[in-house]
Design a protein around this motif. Structure first.
Motif, PDB file in Angstrom:
ATOM      1  N   ASN A 173      21.194  42.396  29.152  1.00 60.47           N
ATOM      2  CA  ASN A 173      21.566  43.738  29.611  1.00 60.47           C
ATOM      3  C   ASN A 173      22.519  44.269  28.549  1.00 60.47           C
ATOM      4  O   ASN A 173      23.616  43.728  28.396  1.00 60.47           O
ATOM      5  CB  ASN A 173      22.278  43.673  30.962  1.00 60.47           C
ATOM      6  CG  ASN A 173      21.377  43.173  32.059  1.00 60.47           C
ATOM      7  OD1 ASN A 173      20.216  43.536  32.114  1.00 60.47           O
ATOM      8  ND2 ASN A 173      21.900  42.330  32.922  1.00 60.47           N
ATOM      9  N   THR A 174      22.102  45.270  27.815  1.00 59.29           N
ATOM     10  CA  THR A 174      22.920  45.776  26.712  1.00 59.29           C
ATOM     11  C   THR A 174      23.353  47.209  26.972  1.00 59.29           C
ATOM     12  O   THR A 174      22.639  48.000  27.594  1.00 59.29           O
ATOM     13  CB  THR A 174      22.164  45.710  25.375  1.00 59.29           C
ATOM     14  OG1 THR A 174      20.965  46.484  25.466  1.00 59.29           O
ATOM     15  CG2 THR A 174      21.810  44.276  25.010  1.00 59.29           C
ATOM     16  N   TYR A 175      24.545  47.518  26.467  1.00 65.21           N
ATOM     17  CA  TYR A 175      25.146  48.837  26.635  1.00 65.21           C
ATOM     18  C   TYR A 175      25.816  49.218  25.327  1.00 65.21           C
ATOM     19  O   TYR A 175      26.329  48.357  24.606  1.00 65.21           O
ATOM     20  CB  TYR A 175      26.194  48.825  27.753  1.00 65.21           C
ATOM     21  CG  TYR A 175      25.629  48.301  29.051  1.00 65.21           C
ATOM     22  CD1 TYR A 175      25.049  49.165  29.965  1.00 65.21           C
ATOM     23  CD2 TYR A 175      25.665  46.940  29.337  1.00 65.21           C
ATOM     24  CE1 TYR A 175      24.513  48.690  31.153  1.00 65.21           C
ATOM     25  CE2 TYR A 175      25.126  46.457  30.521  1.00 65.21           C
ATOM     26  CZ  TYR A 175      24.553  47.335  31.424  1.00 65.21           C
ATOM     27  OH  TYR A 175      24.024  46.855  32.580  1.00 65.21           O
ATOM     28  N   LEU A 176      25.850  50.505  25.049  1.00 71.54           N
ATOM     29  CA  LEU A 176      26.492  50.961  23.822  1.00 71.54           C
ATOM     30  C   LEU A 176      27.992  50.735  23.863  1.00 71.54           C
ATOM     31  O   LEU A 176      28.598  50.363  22.870  1.00 71.54           O
ATOM     32  CB  LEU A 176      26.169  52.434  23.572  1.00 71.54           C
ATOM     33  CG  LEU A 176      24.682  52.764  23.388  1.00 71.54           C
ATOM     34  CD1 LEU A 176      24.498  54.265  23.160  1.00 71.54           C
ATOM     35  CD2 LEU A 176      24.078  51.964  22.257  1.00 71.54           C
ATOM     36  N   THR A 177      28.597  50.976  25.023  1.00 71.14           N
ATOM     37  CA  THR A 177      30.050  50.853  25.130  1.00 71.14           C
ATOM     38  C   THR A 177      30.431  50.068  26.381  1.00 71.14           C
ATOM     39  O   THR A 177      29.631  49.922  27.319  1.00 71.14           O
ATOM     40  CB  THR A 177      30.730  52.238  25.212  1.00 71.14           C
ATOM     41  OG1 THR A 177      30.383  52.846  26.455  1.00 71.14           O
ATOM     42  CG2 THR A 177      30.334  53.134  24.045  1.00 71.14           C
ATOM     43  N   LEU A 178      31.663  49.626  26.416  1.00 70.97           N
ATOM     44  CA  LEU A 178      32.200  48.934  27.582  1.00 70.97           C
ATOM     45  C   LEU A 178      32.228  49.862  28.791  1.00 70.97           C
ATOM     46  O   LEU A 178      31.901  49.462  29.911  1.00 70.97           O
ATOM     47  CB  LEU A 178      33.602  48.396  27.267  1.00 70.97           C
ATOM     48  CG  LEU A 178      34.322  47.654  28.382  1.00 70.97           C
ATOM     49  CD1 LEU A 178      33.513  46.460  28.878  1.00 70.97           C
ATOM     50  CD2 LEU A 178      35.699  47.200  27.911  1.00 70.97           C
ATOM     51  N   VAL A 179      32.575  51.116  28.572  1.00 73.41           N
ATOM     52  CA  VAL A 179      32.605  52.101  29.666  1.00 73.41           C
ATOM     53  C   VAL A 179      31.216  52.246  30.281  1.00 73.41           C
ATOM     54  O   VAL A 179      31.069  52.306  31.506  1.00 73.41           O
ATOM     55  CB  VAL A 179      33.145  53.465  29.167  1.00 73.41           C
ATOM     56  CG1 VAL A 179      32.972  54.547  30.213  1.00 73.41           C
ATOM     57  CG2 VAL A 179      34.595  53.335  28.760  1.00 73.41           C
ATOM     58  N   ASP A 180      30.167  52.273  29.436  1.00 75.22           N
ATOM     59  CA  ASP A 180      28.795  52.360  29.947  1.00 75.22           C
ATOM     60  C   ASP A 180      28.475  51.177  30.858  1.00 75.22           C
ATOM     61  O   ASP A 180      27.900  51.343  31.934  1.00 75.22           O
ATOM     62  CB  ASP A 180      27.775  52.397  28.804  1.00 75.22           C
ATOM     63  CG  ASP A 180      27.853  53.661  27.969  1.00 75.22           C
ATOM     64  OD1 ASP A 180      28.384  54.682  28.455  1.00 75.22           O
ATOM     65  OD2 ASP A 180      27.374  53.616  26.817  1.00 75.22           O
TER      66      ASP A 180
END
Length: 156
Positions: A127-134
């Motif tokens: 599970n990948t996200y651009l940012t920690l907030v995302d």
């Protein structure tokens, strides 16, 4: 001894805590952990994740898994290099998660992180996200929806 101040380190003598030498290695990788919510663990790191730092990273992540987080978020936003040893450790970590837990990787917009994950075909496994907030926003939204029954009422 504390590697930074040359003073004896009381932390190194506590059970379950890293030894003083390991603390220095953790500091070199910028490893830190926060618990922004119950069941949510965020591990942040910085620098080069290569064969020289792999053992420290592995041990640190495995220590965090002992807390049985529902969501383990590994923030790679400050990583400047990620070698095959780090990729192997992330795969091991994912495989060793407690049942029902999920591994999330953030900072995948960085070329140093995205490129090795994509080149090895591992990107879709996480599970990948651009940012920690995302990632935190997604986890909060899915956790909130998991508390709602299909009828719209709270689960009992």
């Amino acid at each position: 001894m504390d590697p930074v101040s040359d003073r004896p380190s009381a932390v190194a003598d506590l059970p379950g805590m890293p030894k003083a030498a390991d603390l220095g290695a953790c500091a070199a990788l910028g490893l830190s952990v926060t618990r922004p919510a119950p069941g949510l663990l965020v591990v942040e790191m910085a620098g080069e994740l290569d064969s020289l730092t792999a053992a420290t990273l592995r041990d640190y992540l495995h220590e965090q898994l002992r807390t049985w987080p529902a969501h383990l978020v590994v923030d790679l936003a400050a990583v400047t290099f990620m070698g095959s040893a780090a990729l192997a450790i992330l795969l091991q970590c994912s495989a060793q998660l407690p049942r029902g837990s999920t591994l999330h990787l953030t900072g995948t917009v960085r070329r140093a992180v995205h490129r090795p994950l994509k080149a090895t075909g591992l990107l879709p496994l996480f599970n990948t996200y651009l940012t920690l907030v995302d990632a935190l926003t997604h986890i909060a939204a899915t956790s909130a929806s998991a508390d709602v029954a299909p009828t719209g009422g709270p689960q009992r």
